[in-house]
Design an enzyme around this catalytic site. Structure first.
Site, PDB file in Angstrom:
ATOM      1  CB  SER A 161      -0.964  -0.042   1.187  1.00  0.00           C
ATOM      2  OG  SER A 161      -1.975   0.938   1.058  1.00  0.00           O
ATOM      3  CG  ASP A 198      -3.542  -3.353  -4.314  1.00  0.00           C
ATOM      4  OD1 ASP A 198      -3.471  -3.078  -5.523  1.00  0.00           O
ATOM      5  OD2 ASP A 198      -4.603  -3.278  -3.672  1.00  0.00           O
ATOM      6  CB  ALA A 233       8.492   8.672 -12.007  1.00  0.00           C
ATOM      7  NE  ARG A 260       3.778   7.485 -10.685  1.00  0.00           N
ATOM      8  CZ  ARG A 260       4.524   6.868 -11.596  1.00  0.00           C
ATOM      9  NH1 ARG A 260       5.205   5.775 -11.264  1.00  0.00           N
ATOM     10  NH2 ARG A 260       4.617   7.336 -12.827  1.00  0.00           N
ATOM     11  CB  SER A 287       8.776   4.922 -11.059  1.00  0.00           C
ATOM     12  OG  SER A 287      10.127   5.186 -10.737  1.00  0.00           O
ATOM     13  CG  ASP A 326      11.678   4.047  -7.757  1.00  0.00           C
ATOM     14  OD1 ASP A 326      12.314   5.055  -8.117  1.00  0.00           O
ATOM     15  OD2 ASP A 326      10.449   4.053  -7.570  1.00  0.00           O
ATOM     16  CG  HIS A 357      -5.346  -2.665  -0.169  1.00  0.00           C
ATOM     17  ND1 HIS A 357      -4.650  -2.352  -1.319  1.00  0.00           N
ATOM     18  CD2 HIS A 357      -4.889  -1.798   0.791  1.00  0.00           C
ATOM     19  CE1 HIS A 357      -3.824  -1.344  -1.076  1.00  0.00           C
ATOM     20  NE2 HIS A 357      -3.940  -1.008   0.201  1.00  0.00           N
TER      21      HIS A 357
END
Length: 475
Positions: free
Chosen positions: A159, A183, A194, A197, A199, A202, A268
């Site tokens: 998450s 997820d 990017a 978050r 991407s 990374d 989730h």
């Protein structure tokens, strides 16, 4: 008065020591570069997967020896997500235990950012940048201080934790080996750039499981767009088997409202349990298939393994770095083990029927050398004469090599005068089946030259054609 003054001074010194220490070590002893780190790094053990009994403290070299860190083995860094309770969720020790069972000599580190994760969601989402910085500082320190190779580092984030893992990976001095996004959260990240978050840039390899993407973009619990090298959408990525509204009503009726939060996050959290399944059932990995859309996948059009078009879900994934993110799909069971067996079925309906019938229900039964799977339901959006239809079915058991199948066209759930007067029907000569897991293609023939399938009547039997040239293995 003097005693009160001394007491106040003592309390002040005690409070100052609390604010300047973490894990029992003074901030000054940790070095200035690490004073701002709030996240904690617990090296859990196979014997105690549920408790943070020993912390690795950036800047304190003896903490690494005290926790018996294995410098020659892999390291898994587990990063949790948003929390309502401020406590670890039940999946954390399960994942830790599964990692140790698969890699007994590894290091499994759990990142504690619970105090930041317990805030209102937008606040906690913003904190992922700080958590990512904390994790990156910790990893860089391990690499510089102990020459620990980042090729041995695998980050697993759930998450919000998936985005924290991505930010950490973008800030390490060298790329870590792998990041697995379980997820990744959608709100506040669906349209983010990017650097903010998870991407593909990374880590050397980024794989992502999307299990709860229902809703409009930006509002779904899990992020909808692909954010890794390989993005897998089990069951289309929306809802997961066993997590539907009917199941929620049943559980509430049986257990009360205590488990409602579990049902809300059921899909989730399924991403975590799918990954755990891949660790525990290494001999039978679930296979996912690259496809342009889930609609095409539902038609069975994507069960190819040529040119890396299929891959294993979870730990044993093949690290394929395509130029652009690839979306992959598969079906699963509702509980562990989640693996199913996928089949594409192609049927050509011949006949003189002029009408097109919509939303027609069928059942197919498969019989193999090992087992059988009977009365598998499927629906065709439309059925017309002299057309070929392709669709996907799956079985929860391995039935072995296919030998025979039965096909039944079910009656409508409502009464129809036309069906009562004269049941519609089609002639079927052959049925083609492709098994996704084995990549084998088999053609089934009618026992007679042509079989007649009638709506609401008996099943029609098809057997494996005798012509060996018709039955072959395809990539």
């Amino acid at each position: 008065m003097e005693s009160k003054a001394l007491l106040l001074v003592a309390l002040g010194m005690w409070f100052q020591s609390l604010t300047a220490t973490r894990g029992g070590v003074a901030a000054a002893d940790r070095g200035g570069d690490f004073i701002d780190i709030e996240s904690k790094f617990a090296l859990r053990t196979p014997e105690d997967t549920a408790e943070d009994t020993c912390h690795l403290i950036p800047g304190v070299t003896e903490s690494v020896a005290n926790c018996h860190f294995n410098h020659s083995s892999k390291t898994f860094v587990v990063i949790h997500g948003w929390t309502v309770t401020g406590m670890y969720e039940s999946w954390v020790p399960k994942l830790v235990a599964a990692l140790y069972k698969r890699e007994p000599d590894s290091n499994v580190i759990v990142v504690d950012w619970l105090s930041r994760a317990q805030q209102h969601y937008p606040v906690s989402a913003g904190y992922t940048k700080l958590v990512g910085k904390d994790v990156a500082k910790f990893i860089n320190w391990m690499a510089e201080e102990f020459h620990y190779p980042l090729d041995n580092v695998h980050l697993l984030g759930y998450s919000l934790g998936a985005h924290a893992a991505g930010i950490a990976g973008s800030l390490t001095n060298k790329k870590v080996n792998r990041i697995t996004g379980l997820d990744p959260a959608g709100p506040n990240f669906e349209y983010a750039e990017a650097p903010s978050r998870l991407s593909p840039d990374d880590a050397d390899f980024v794989d992502v499981l999307h299990t709860f993407t229902r809703g409009s973009p930006g509002r779904s619990i899990g992020i909808q767009k692909p954010v890794g090298h390989v993005d897998i959408y089990p069951n289309g990525g929306t809802f997961q088997p066993g997590c539907n509204i009917g199941e929620a009503i049943r559980v509430i009726a049986e257990r009360g409202l205590g488990d409602v939060d579990q049902l809300v996050k059921c899909s989730h959290e399924r991403s975590i349990h799918l990954f755990i399944d891949s660790l525990l059932n290494e001999e039978n990995p679930s296979k996912a298939y690259r496809c342009n859309s889930k609609e095409a996948f539902e038609k069975g059009l994507c069960l190819s393994c040529r040119k890396n078009r299929c891959n294993n879900l979870g730990y044993e994934i093949n690290k394929v770095r395509a130029k652009r993110s690839s979306k992959m799909y598969l079906k699963t069971r509702s509980q562990m083990p989640y693996k199913v067996f996928h089949y594409q079925v192609k049927i050509h309906f011949s006949g003189t029927e002029s009408d097109t019938q919509t939303n027609q229900a069928f059942e197919i039964s498969l019989y193999g050398t090992v087992a059988e799977s009977e009365n598998i339901p499927f629906t065709l959006p439309e059925v017309s004469a002299n057309k070929t239809y392709s669709f996907l079915i799956y079985t929860e058991v391995d039935i072995g090599e296919l030998l025979m199948l039965k096909l039944k066209w079910k009656s409508d759930s409502y009464f129809s005068w036309s069906d009562w007067w004269s049941s519609p029907g089609f002639a079927i000569e052959k049925i083609r089946v492709k098994a996704g897991e084995t990549q084998k293609k088999v053609i089934f023939c009618s026992r007679e030259k042509v079989s007649h399938l009638q709506k609401g009547k008996a099943s029609v039997v098809f057997v494996k054609c005798h012509d060996k040239s018709l039955n072959k293995k395809s990539g």
